[in-house]
Design an enzyme around this catalytic site. Structure first.
Site, mmCIF file in Angstrom:
data_model
loop_
_atom_site.group_PDB
_atom_site.id
_atom_site.type_symbol
_atom_site.label_atom_id
_atom_site.label_comp_id
_atom_site.label_asym_id
_atom_site.label_seq_id
_atom_site.Cartn_x
_atom_site.Cartn_y
_atom_site.Cartn_z
ATOM 1 C CE LYS A 1 -9.373 -4.620 0.565
ATOM 2 N NZ LYS A 1 -10.002 -3.562 1.367
ATOM 3 N NE ARG B 1 -15.755 -4.042 6.247
ATOM 4 C CZ ARG B 1 -16.200 -3.129 7.099
ATOM 5 N NH1 ARG B 1 -17.425 -3.188 7.584
ATOM 6 N NH2 ARG B 1 -15.417 -2.132 7.481
ATOM 7 C CG HIS C 1 -13.126 0.763 6.615
ATOM 8 N ND1 HIS C 1 -13.010 -0.570 6.957
ATOM 9 C CD2 HIS C 1 -11.956 1.094 6.018
ATOM 10 C CE1 HIS C 1 -11.814 -1.018 6.576
ATOM 11 N NE2 HIS C 1 -11.161 -0.024 6.017
ATOM 12 C CB CYS D 1 17.529 -5.307 -13.000
ATOM 13 S SG CYS D 1 19.281 -5.151 -12.613
ATOM 14 C CG MET D 2 11.590 -5.089 -15.795
ATOM 15 S SD MET D 2 11.252 -4.772 -17.541
ATOM 16 C CE MET D 2 11.296 -2.992 -17.600
ATOM 17 C CG ASP D 3 13.238 -8.650 -16.430
ATOM 18 O OD1 ASP D 3 12.023 -8.484 -16.211
ATOM 19 O OD2 ASP D 3 13.844 -8.110 -17.377
ATOM 20 N NE ARG E 1 -12.195 3.621 2.061
ATOM 21 C CZ ARG E 1 -11.569 2.467 2.297
ATOM 22 N NH1 ARG E 1 -10.306 2.307 1.894
ATOM 23 N NH2 ARG E 1 -12.161 1.477 2.926
ATOM 24 C CE1 TYR F 1 20.726 -1.162 -16.705
ATOM 25 C CE2 TYR F 1 19.243 -2.316 -15.197
ATOM 26 C CZ TYR F 1 19.722 -2.093 -16.476
ATOM 27 O OH TYR F 1 19.198 -2.794 -17.520
HETATM 28 C C1 LIG Z 1 -9.933 -3.915 2.726
HETATM 29 C C2 LIG Z 1 -11.097 -3.728 3.608
HETATM 30 C C3 LIG Z 1 -11.275 -4.539 4.739
HETATM 31 C C4 LIG Z 1 -10.231 -5.541 5.206
HETATM 32 O O1 LIG Z 1 -9.275 -4.873 5.971
HETATM 33 P P1 LIG Z 1 -8.079 -5.690 6.700
HETATM 34 O O2 LIG Z 1 -7.318 -4.643 7.401
HETATM 35 O O3 LIG Z 1 -7.295 -6.330 5.606
HETATM 36 O O4 LIG Z 1 -8.726 -6.674 7.582
HETATM 37 C C5 LIG Z 1 -12.432 -4.394 5.466
HETATM 38 N N1 LIG Z 1 -13.373 -3.483 5.109
HETATM 39 C C6 LIG Z 1 -13.224 -2.670 4.045
HETATM 40 C C7 LIG Z 1 -14.289 -1.688 3.731
HETATM 41 C C8 LIG Z 1 -12.088 -2.748 3.268
HETATM 42 O O5 LIG Z 1 -11.936 -1.924 2.237
#
Ligand SMILES: *Cc1c(COP(=O)(O)O)cnc(C)c1O
Length: 373
Positions: A35, A213, A159, A304-306, A129, A257
């Protein structure tokens, strides 16, 4: 290719991190979490690499990210870990994308489209969540059974929210136990994938399920700054820029700045053409450092921005065009990781990586072949 501010991603390090992790939890298949553009590393390129290494599952946050992977020819199972408006039921189905059912209401509304979507059910074991409430396992069972008649249920997951904190192990164990209870109740449905491990969970918790995951550790960073990663896990990303100008300023002169930095003596200042529009965080003003010519150089004045400025007094031969390391390590043993940078400004490495903006080109290094994307 001209050089202003760019990121180099070492594909071999990504592969080696995957293999190290895989050896750690060999009971599981790996779902690579790619992601947020693979945590800033470029989702298409990273997913392709991982697919070549045998990864068959990919986790993304939304439908656009899933479609981007399909467009790159990713053929494995792609799970949207978060919310997709139910009106996209057909797009999900046609692209063979698996959607998380985040609540009973979501299941009911998705069902109205009359499409046999592939889904994983999320179970809430304490993060609060998304997911069905695990404290009511009978309710979870009922919902999953009901909708298993309408969808192709290929997974159920939860999770872990404190798997990176050893002192919270009790809570993690409770989460896993509650999840198990739900999984046991729906055993007869033969749901293919049961998963609860994130990077931290897979390393430090009682292992459960047949899929993990894997996110942050794939990229070589820590879930939590206090964690000690397995040996040889390394950050894959290096962020570089250059010196655009060097000047001498006098004692009492100010920099940037708001004149927030005042020289206490005559100093040498170098300007770096990277700024907060590149994702170089403004909180690093008068705080952070970079690596130049084998030395650490402090940031002076506001980012700064850049552009931003550093103090290079006493560092030999600093010149226009010299390479500067913003994130990474040099051959002198100087290093700054996204985790170190995050710790300075009270955030997490994840946020630093995701924050490196589109303006910064990603270059991929693979057995010393550099290519740009
Ligand atoms: C982002 C995410 C992960 C990965 O988590 P890490 O800490 O980067 O390994 C696993 N499961 C879900 C549901 C997530 O949103």
């Amino acid at each position: 290719m001209y050089q202003r501010s760019w990121v180099e991603i070492d594909i071999d390090v990504i592969k080696s991190n995957l293999f190290i992790y895989r050896n750690n939890i060999d009971i599981c298949e790996i779902m690579a979490v790619v992601k947020a553009d693979a945590y800033g590393h470029g989702a298409q390129r990273i997913a392709k690499t991982l697919m070549e290494c045998g990864v068959k599952f990919f986790g993304v946050s939304n439908l656009d990210e899933a479609l981007e992977l399909r467009a790159a020819g990713i053929t494995g199972e792609i799970l949207v870990l978060g919310y997709t408006p139910v009106s996209y039921a057909k797009v999900l189905y046609e692209n063979n994308i698996t959607q998380t059912v985040i609540s009973e209401q979501y299941a009911e509304e998705l069902k109205r489209y009359g499409i046999r979507n592939k889904v994983h059910f999320a179970i809430d074991t304490g993060m609060h969540r998304i997911g069905l409430d695990a404290s009511n396992p009978v309710g979870c069972e009922q919902v999953i059974r009901t909708y298993a008649e309408h969808f192709e249920v290929t997974g159920v997951f939860t999770h872990l929210c404190v798997a990176d904190c050893p002192e919270e192990q009790g809570f993690t164990e409770k989460q896993i136990a509650e999840f198990k209870t739900v999984v046991e109740r729906v055993k007869k449905l033969d749901i293919a994938f049961v998963h609860c491990m994130n990077s931290a969970g897979g390393l430090w918790c009682a292992k459960y399920g047949n899929l993990a995951r894997l996110g942050i550790i794939l990229y070589g960073l820590k879930p939590n700054y206090e964690n000690i990663l397995p040996k040889a896990i390394r950050p894959a990303l290096t962020w570089k820029s250059v010196v655009s100008m060097v000047k001498h300023i006098k004692q009492g002169d100010t920099v940037g700045y708001g004149r927030s930095y005042r020289a206490e003596k005559d100093i040498v200042v170098a300007t770096i053409p990277t700024g907060y529009a590149d994702g170089y965080r403004r909180e690093l003003s008068n705080k952070g450092f970079v690596i130049v010519k084998g030395c650490k150089a402090s940031i002076i004045g506001k980012i700064c921005m850049d552009q931003f400025m550093i103090d290079v007094t006493g560092i030999k031969d600093v010149n226009m065009g010299d390479e500067v390391i913003l994130l990474g390590a040099d051959s002198n043993g100087n290093t700054i990781t996204a985790d170190d940078m995050a710790d300075m400004i009270e955030t997490i490495g994840y946020e630093i990586l995701c924050g490196i903006s589109k303006r910064v080109p990603r270059k991929y290094i693979c057995k010393s072949n550099i290519s740009e994307e």
